[in-house]
Design an enzyme around this catalytic site. Structure first.
Site, mmCIF file in Angstrom:
data_model
loop_
_atom_site.group_PDB
_atom_site.id
_atom_site.type_symbol
_atom_site.label_atom_id
_atom_site.label_comp_id
_atom_site.label_asym_id
_atom_site.label_seq_id
_atom_site.Cartn_x
_atom_site.Cartn_y
_atom_site.Cartn_z
ATOM 1 N N CYS A 200 17.937 5.033 -3.547
ATOM 2 C CA CYS A 200 17.383 5.625 -4.769
ATOM 3 C C CYS A 200 18.311 6.674 -5.394
ATOM 4 C CB CYS A 200 16.005 6.224 -4.468
ATOM 5 S SG CYS A 200 15.982 7.265 -3.010
ATOM 6 N N GLY B 49 10.068 10.171 -1.939
ATOM 7 C CA GLY B 49 11.126 9.298 -1.412
ATOM 8 C C GLY B 49 10.926 9.001 0.066
ATOM 9 N N THR C 63 0.816 -1.221 0.000
ATOM 10 C CA THR C 63 0.000 0.000 0.000
ATOM 11 C C THR C 63 0.849 1.270 0.000
ATOM 12 O OG1 THR C 63 -0.040 -0.214 2.388
ATOM 13 C CG2 THR C 63 -1.970 -1.043 1.199
ATOM 14 N N LYS D 124 25.728 6.791 1.619
ATOM 15 C CA LYS D 124 25.333 5.617 0.817
ATOM 16 C C LYS D 124 25.943 5.681 -0.571
ATOM 17 C CE LYS D 124 21.090 4.842 3.376
ATOM 18 N NZ LYS D 124 19.658 5.103 3.499
ATOM 19 N N GLN E 133 16.037 15.960 -3.805
ATOM 20 C CA GLN E 133 15.238 14.745 -3.654
ATOM 21 C C GLN E 133 13.764 15.039 -3.395
ATOM 22 O OE1 GLN E 133 19.039 12.592 -1.537
ATOM 23 N NE2 GLN E 133 17.067 11.604 -1.245
ATOM 24 N N HIS F 110 14.057 12.283 -8.336
ATOM 25 C CA HIS F 110 15.231 12.923 -7.737
ATOM 26 C C HIS F 110 16.139 13.430 -8.856
ATOM 27 C CE1 HIS F 110 13.887 11.248 -4.072
ATOM 28 N NE2 HIS F 110 14.844 10.371 -3.807
HETATM 29 P P1 A2P Z 1 0.238 0.236 5.755
HETATM 30 O O1 A2P Z 1 -0.291 1.065 4.618
HETATM 31 O O2 A2P Z 1 -0.707 -0.850 6.150
HETATM 32 O O3 A2P Z 1 0.739 1.065 6.914
HETATM 33 P P2 A2P Z 1 5.309 4.314 2.696
HETATM 34 O O4 A2P Z 1 6.804 4.184 2.600
HETATM 35 O O5 A2P Z 1 4.709 4.884 1.450
HETATM 36 O O6 A2P Z 1 4.876 5.042 3.930
HETATM 37 O O7 A2P Z 1 4.722 2.807 2.821
HETATM 38 C C1 A2P Z 1 5.128 1.922 3.812
HETATM 39 C C2 A2P Z 1 4.541 0.547 3.528
HETATM 40 O O8 A2P Z 1 4.975 -0.352 4.567
HETATM 41 C C3 A2P Z 1 3.020 0.519 3.562
HETATM 42 O O9 A2P Z 1 2.531 -0.438 2.638
HETATM 43 C C4 A2P Z 1 2.743 0.068 4.978
HETATM 44 O O10 A2P Z 1 1.504 -0.569 5.159
HETATM 45 C C5 A2P Z 1 3.839 -0.936 5.169
HETATM 46 N N1 A2P Z 1 4.059 -1.183 6.596
HETATM 47 C C6 A2P Z 1 4.379 -0.288 7.549
HETATM 48 N N2 A2P Z 1 4.427 -0.895 8.783
HETATM 49 C C7 A2P Z 1 4.121 -2.193 8.567
HETATM 50 C C8 A2P Z 1 3.992 -3.338 9.418
HETATM 51 N N3 A2P Z 1 4.194 -3.258 10.734
HETATM 52 N N4 A2P Z 1 3.669 -4.534 8.848
HETATM 53 C C9 A2P Z 1 3.454 -4.621 7.529
HETATM 54 N N5 A2P Z 1 3.557 -3.562 6.653
HETATM 55 C C10 A2P Z 1 3.896 -2.381 7.171
#
Ligand code: A2P
Length: 335
Positions: free
Chosen positions: A130, A161, A13, A214, A157, A243
């Site tokens: 990235c 990101g 997501t 990095k 950036q 970026h």
């Molecule tokens: P969720 O949408 O359920 O919080 P971004 O970098 O765009 O913020 O996305 C981070 C991604 O990592 C999202 O899909 C988020 O899901 C997922 N995520 C964050 N914490 C967890 C967790 N504890 N277990 C599984 N997925 C996670």
């Protein structure tokens, strides 16, 4: 490897996860079954793939049974905890976090540069940072031609990101400023709308940030160049996506602008956009949603012996993350 692998996207997501799903579809990756994993907050959400809606399920220790390839992009802590579990279940992990990048047992791969390293994996393959990936797409063809000693670079950036929440923060703050309301901050320590932040990630004892180091550390590993040096300033700018990096590079061999352009014109994954007289040069707005990184503003660096200065823009959600991860998965299928 199964020719129609069962694929999981961990962090489905998120800003990168969504691009991973789109990239699998756009590149016709021969997915047998797609499993979308995220936190319990997202259970029940549906995301489109090949004309169907796939429900997101919660990431647990049992999520990896029957999965052949797992693309991780849910942050370093999730990767540290779950990538070894996935690998132990027989799955090959392509991890977008920094958790394993400098681990000697884990290949760190940009397929246009070191695709051969994929074969050395023991269950986990790391996707590079990235900004490093976008810079190396332009630098490596020049390194092959002239042998790079060191670079000085500044990054510009985009907020995506930092993830989906940072995109919302920029949008919200622009609205707040324009309508004269007080600016609210949740993601960044300072206002990002109409500002630039000379901090990406946390500071190290040497005064550089983790993000800045990095480039040197990952650059050495990816280019197989242990003497590569990089002095970098990473800057967050109020851009939604892609970026850009301004680079001054010093080479061992003399490097003319014409030969640099020739090397970049033939390089895979690179578009030469270098007609400054016609105001044509790479910009994040035009690099967005493109697979290739754009390089331009190529000129002799007037402060370095055998030096070239150039400017590169690339979609960090794609070449800096999702696309590179899917390309690594494609290499796995070639095996
Ligand atoms: P969720 O949408 O359920 O919080 P971004 O970098 O765009 O913020 O996305 C981070 C991604 O990592 C999202 O899909 C988020 O899901 C997922 N995520 C964050 N914490 C967890 C967790 N504890 N277990 C599984 N997925 C996670």
């Amino acid at each position: 490897m199964n020719k129609n692998p069962s694929v999981a996207v961990v962090g489905a997501t998120g800003a990168v996860g969504v691009e991973m799903i789109k990239t699998l579809e756009k590149r016709n990756f021969p997915v047998g079954k797609l499993t979308l994993l995220a936190s319990s907050r997202s259970v029940g959400r549906k995301l489109p793939f090949r004309g169907k809606e796939i429900s997101v399920t919660e990431l647990t220790r049992d999520s990896f049974k029957g999965i052949d390839i797992a693309l991780f992009s849910a942050g370093g802590n999730i990767s540290r905890e779950y990538a070894p579990i996935a690998a132990a279940a027989g799955c090959v992990v392509v991890d977008n976090s920094s958790a394993f990048r400098m681990d000697d047992a884990v290949p760190l791969v940009i397929p246009e540069i070191n695709a051969g390293d994929v074969k050395l994996h023991k269950g986990i393959i790391a996707n590079p940072n990235c900004t490093t990936a976008i810079t190396l797409m332009a630098l490596y063809p020049l390194h092959k031609a002239f042998h790079v000693n060191r670079i000085f670079a500044s990054s510009y950036q985009a907020v995506s990101g930092t993830g989906a929440k940072a995109i919302e923060e920029l949008k919200r703050q622009v609205g707040e400023v324009v309508s004269g309301k007080p600016v609210t901050k949740e993601v960044y320590p300072h206002q990002i709308a109409f500002n630039v932040l000379p901090q990406v990630d946390t500071f190290l004892p040497n005064g550089y940030t983790k993000e800045e180091m990095k480039m040197e550390n990952e650059g050495r590993k990816i280019m197989h160049h242990p003497n590569f040096h990089a002095s970098v300033t990473c800057v967050r700018v109020p851009v939604y996506r892609s970026h850009s990096v301004a680079v001054s590079a010093e080479f061992q061999k003399p490097a003319s602008v014409e030969s640099a352009r020739a090397a970049l014109k033939n390089a895979p994954g690179v578009d030469l956009v270098d007609e400054p007289e016609n105001t044509k040069y790479p910009m994040p707005l035009f690099a967005s949603e493109k697979y290739n990184c754009e390089v331009g503003r190529i000129r002799k660096d007037c402060a370095l012996e055998n030096g070239l200065a150039f400017w590169v823009s690339g979609d960090q959600l794609l070449k800096g993350a999702a696309l590179n991860a899917v390309q690594i998965a494609e290499e796995l299928l070639k095996d």
